[in-house]
Write an enzyme that holds these catalytic residues in place. Structure first.
Site, mmCIF file in Angstrom:
data_model
loop_
_atom_site.group_PDB
_atom_site.id
_atom_site.type_symbol
_atom_site.label_atom_id
_atom_site.label_comp_id
_atom_site.label_asym_id
_atom_site.label_seq_id
_atom_site.Cartn_x
_atom_site.Cartn_y
_atom_site.Cartn_z
ATOM 1 N N ARG A 100 71.963 -8.390 30.178
ATOM 2 C CA ARG A 100 72.402 -9.388 29.186
ATOM 3 C C ARG A 100 71.135 -9.908 28.531
ATOM 4 O O ARG A 100 70.288 -10.510 29.193
ATOM 5 C CB ARG A 100 73.178 -10.506 29.878
ATOM 6 C CG ARG A 100 73.486 -11.675 28.974
ATOM 7 C CD ARG A 100 74.522 -12.607 29.537
ATOM 8 N NE ARG A 100 75.845 -12.052 29.377
ATOM 9 C CZ ARG A 100 76.977 -12.770 29.394
ATOM 10 N NH1 ARG A 100 76.937 -14.070 29.578
ATOM 11 N NH2 ARG A 100 78.151 -12.190 29.229
ATOM 12 N N HIS A 127 79.220 -7.109 22.555
ATOM 13 C CA HIS A 127 79.696 -7.467 23.900
ATOM 14 C C HIS A 127 80.796 -6.469 24.294
ATOM 15 O O HIS A 127 81.975 -6.803 24.376
ATOM 16 C CB HIS A 127 80.223 -8.899 23.903
ATOM 17 C CG HIS A 127 80.391 -9.489 25.273
ATOM 18 N ND1 HIS A 127 80.031 -8.823 26.426
ATOM 19 C CD2 HIS A 127 80.890 -10.691 25.688
ATOM 20 C CE1 HIS A 127 80.296 -9.594 27.479
ATOM 21 N NE2 HIS A 127 80.823 -10.723 27.058
ATOM 22 N N GLN A 130 83.494 -7.050 27.117
ATOM 23 C CA GLN A 130 84.556 -7.998 26.759
ATOM 24 C C GLN A 130 85.666 -7.291 25.977
ATOM 25 O O GLN A 130 86.851 -7.478 26.243
ATOM 26 C CB GLN A 130 83.962 -9.145 25.923
ATOM 27 C CG GLN A 130 84.988 -10.196 25.564
ATOM 28 C CD GLN A 130 85.526 -10.919 26.790
ATOM 29 O OE1 GLN A 130 84.766 -11.343 27.639
ATOM 30 N NE2 GLN A 130 86.842 -11.033 26.900
ATOM 31 N N ASP A 213 86.326 -17.392 19.469
ATOM 32 C CA ASP A 213 85.159 -17.499 20.360
ATOM 33 C C ASP A 213 84.320 -18.675 19.853
ATOM 34 O O ASP A 213 84.552 -19.188 18.742
ATOM 35 C CB ASP A 213 84.363 -16.177 20.332
ATOM 36 C CG ASP A 213 83.146 -16.202 21.257
ATOM 37 O OD1 ASP A 213 83.136 -17.002 22.227
ATOM 38 O OD2 ASP A 213 82.180 -15.447 21.010
ATOM 39 N N CYS A 253 87.339 -15.144 24.869
ATOM 40 C CA CYS A 253 86.541 -14.473 25.906
ATOM 41 C C CYS A 253 86.059 -15.449 26.973
ATOM 42 O O CYS A 253 85.728 -15.027 28.074
ATOM 43 C CB CYS A 253 85.359 -13.765 25.262
ATOM 44 S SG CYS A 253 84.265 -14.878 24.364
ATOM 45 N N ARG A 281 88.437 -8.351 32.998
ATOM 46 C CA ARG A 281 87.007 -8.015 32.989
ATOM 47 C C ARG A 281 86.649 -7.225 34.241
ATOM 48 O O ARG A 281 85.854 -6.300 34.212
ATOM 49 C CB ARG A 281 86.146 -9.290 32.906
ATOM 50 C CG ARG A 281 86.248 -10.068 31.592
ATOM 51 C CD ARG A 281 85.651 -9.286 30.436
ATOM 52 N NE ARG A 281 84.305 -8.839 30.761
ATOM 53 C CZ ARG A 281 83.202 -9.555 30.530
ATOM 54 N NH1 ARG A 281 83.281 -10.700 29.895
ATOM 55 N NH2 ARG A 281 81.998 -9.096 30.872
HETATM 56 N N1 CP Z 1 83.169 -13.777 28.508
HETATM 57 C C1 CP Z 1 82.000 -13.678 29.133
HETATM 58 O O1 CP Z 1 81.211 -12.751 28.923
HETATM 59 O O2 CP Z 1 81.753 -14.680 30.017
HETATM 60 P P1 CP Z 1 80.346 -14.995 30.713
HETATM 61 O O3 CP Z 1 79.400 -15.402 29.612
HETATM 62 O O4 CP Z 1 80.642 -16.125 31.650
HETATM 63 O O5 CP Z 1 79.859 -13.770 31.410
HETATM 64 N N1 NVA Z 2 79.546 -15.317 21.559
HETATM 65 C C1 NVA Z 2 79.290 -15.874 22.862
HETATM 66 C C2 NVA Z 2 80.004 -15.101 23.918
HETATM 67 C C3 NVA Z 2 79.829 -15.582 25.313
HETATM 68 C C4 NVA Z 2 80.579 -14.755 26.320
HETATM 69 C C5 NVA Z 2 77.783 -15.882 23.116
HETATM 70 O O1 NVA Z 2 77.109 -14.900 22.766
HETATM 71 O O2 NVA Z 2 77.286 -16.872 23.633
#
Ligand code: CP
Ligand code: NVA
Length: 298
Positions: A100, A127, A130, A213, A253, A281
């Site tokens: 990440r 992502h 997701q 989101d 999400c 997930r």
């Molecule tokens: N939706 C999602 O990716 O959640 P987290 O940021 O908690 O991993």
């Molecule tokens: N768009 C959000 C998604 C988190 C799961 C971010 O990148 O923070």
């Protein structure tokens, strides 16, 4: 078979339908297997996570493997040592890397240089994990994906980018409702044949699902005030849900920022499927690990 999952476009239509079928099977049978026996997966996270980290760890365990969480403050990608060197080290010890990252380029370097499969666990641009759970959730609710209509209300961000790519492969129609200047890249809209409808009330008409989101993604904190102003009027409220068909589902999400992109009543309301998405997930990432690290789907 793809070597990496950096974005949904790494998958073919068949890969996608295979992943969804396997995930549905894993869910139904509460699957435990040995596809990852003796294998290790690095979890390299530069940003916070609840769902992605937990489901990757649990999925690796359910398939007989082991995940090693690497604290980003200790690794300090690109600060303590270059991403290239980290990639070359990790590839010597591990069978796969889930990362990440702040910049999408980082997962590309890891994929190019580590010599092991790399999974994008969220970047500024995509992502994919997701979007797989989102499609499984849609499939569970409507039996078939082709021809469904999803209205995405909010920011044209990483989550939407992957959703558009997945929708394009699965034949889901997406209507995007963002304020001016916050649309996803034109190329993504074109590939998904998605249209932009500024008025969220018009966008949700006839939609099977309403998706939103956060307006301020991780890493955009400095723009928070500007964004909160720009997105005024784009909150998913019970009034907005009432403009969609009665059987429309609500999707997010998570995490949700209540009072911004959505109100709590909708997330915890009767149309909400957000916790099914969160559950999915686990099943979908298990399918991804089986595909990329476990030698393929059954
Ligand atoms: N939706 C999602 O990716 O959640 P987290 O940021 O908690 O991993
Ligand atoms: N768009 C959000 C998604 C988190 C799961 C971010 O990148 O923070």
């Amino acid at each position: 078979m793809p070597s990496h999952l950096l974005e949904i476009s790494n998958l073919s239509k068949d890969d996608l339908s295979g992943l969804l079928a396997t995930a549905a099977h894993f869910k139904k049978t509460r699957y435990r297997g040995a596809e990852l026996r003796g294998k290790t997966l690095a979890l390299l996270f530069e940003k916070a996570s609840l769902r992605t980290r937990t489901t990757l760890e649990v999925a690796a365990l359910h398939l007989g493997g082991h995940a090693v969480y690497l604290d980003s403050r200790q690794i300090a990608l690109g600060v303590r040592e270059p991403v290239l060197d980290v990639a070359k080290n990790l590839g010597r010890w591990l069978d796969g890397i889930a990362a990440r990252v702040n910049k999408h380029e980082t997962v590309s370097i890891l994929a190019r240089e580590s010599g092991v499969p790399v999974i994008n666990a969220l970047s500024d641009l995509h992502h994919p994990l997701q979007a797989l759970a989102d499609l499984l959730t849609l499939q569970e609710n409507f039996s078939t994906l082709r021809g469904l209509r999803l209205a995405y209300v909010g920011d044209g961000n990483n989550v939407l980018a992957s959703l558009l790519e997945a929708a394009a492969l699965a034949g889901v129609e997406v209507v995007v409702s963002t304020p001016e200047g916050y649309e996803p890249a034109k190329e993504l809209l074109r590939r998904a044949a998605a249209k932009v409808v500024r008025d969220p009330f018009a966008a949700v008409k006839g939609a099977n699902a309403v998706y939103t989101d956060v307006w301020v993604s991780m890493g955009q904190e400095e723009e928070a005030q500007k964004r909160l102003r720009a997105f005024r009027g784009y909150t998913v409220t019970p009034q907005l849900m009432a403009a969609a068909p009665k059987d429309a589902i609500f999707m997010h999400c998570l995490p949700a920022h209540y009072g911004e992109e959505v109100v709590e009543e909708v997330v915890h309301g009767p149309q909400s499927k957000v916790f099914d998405q969160a559950e999915n997930r686990l099943h979908t990432v298990k399918a991804v690990l089986a595909l990329l690290l476990g030698g393929g789907l059954a």
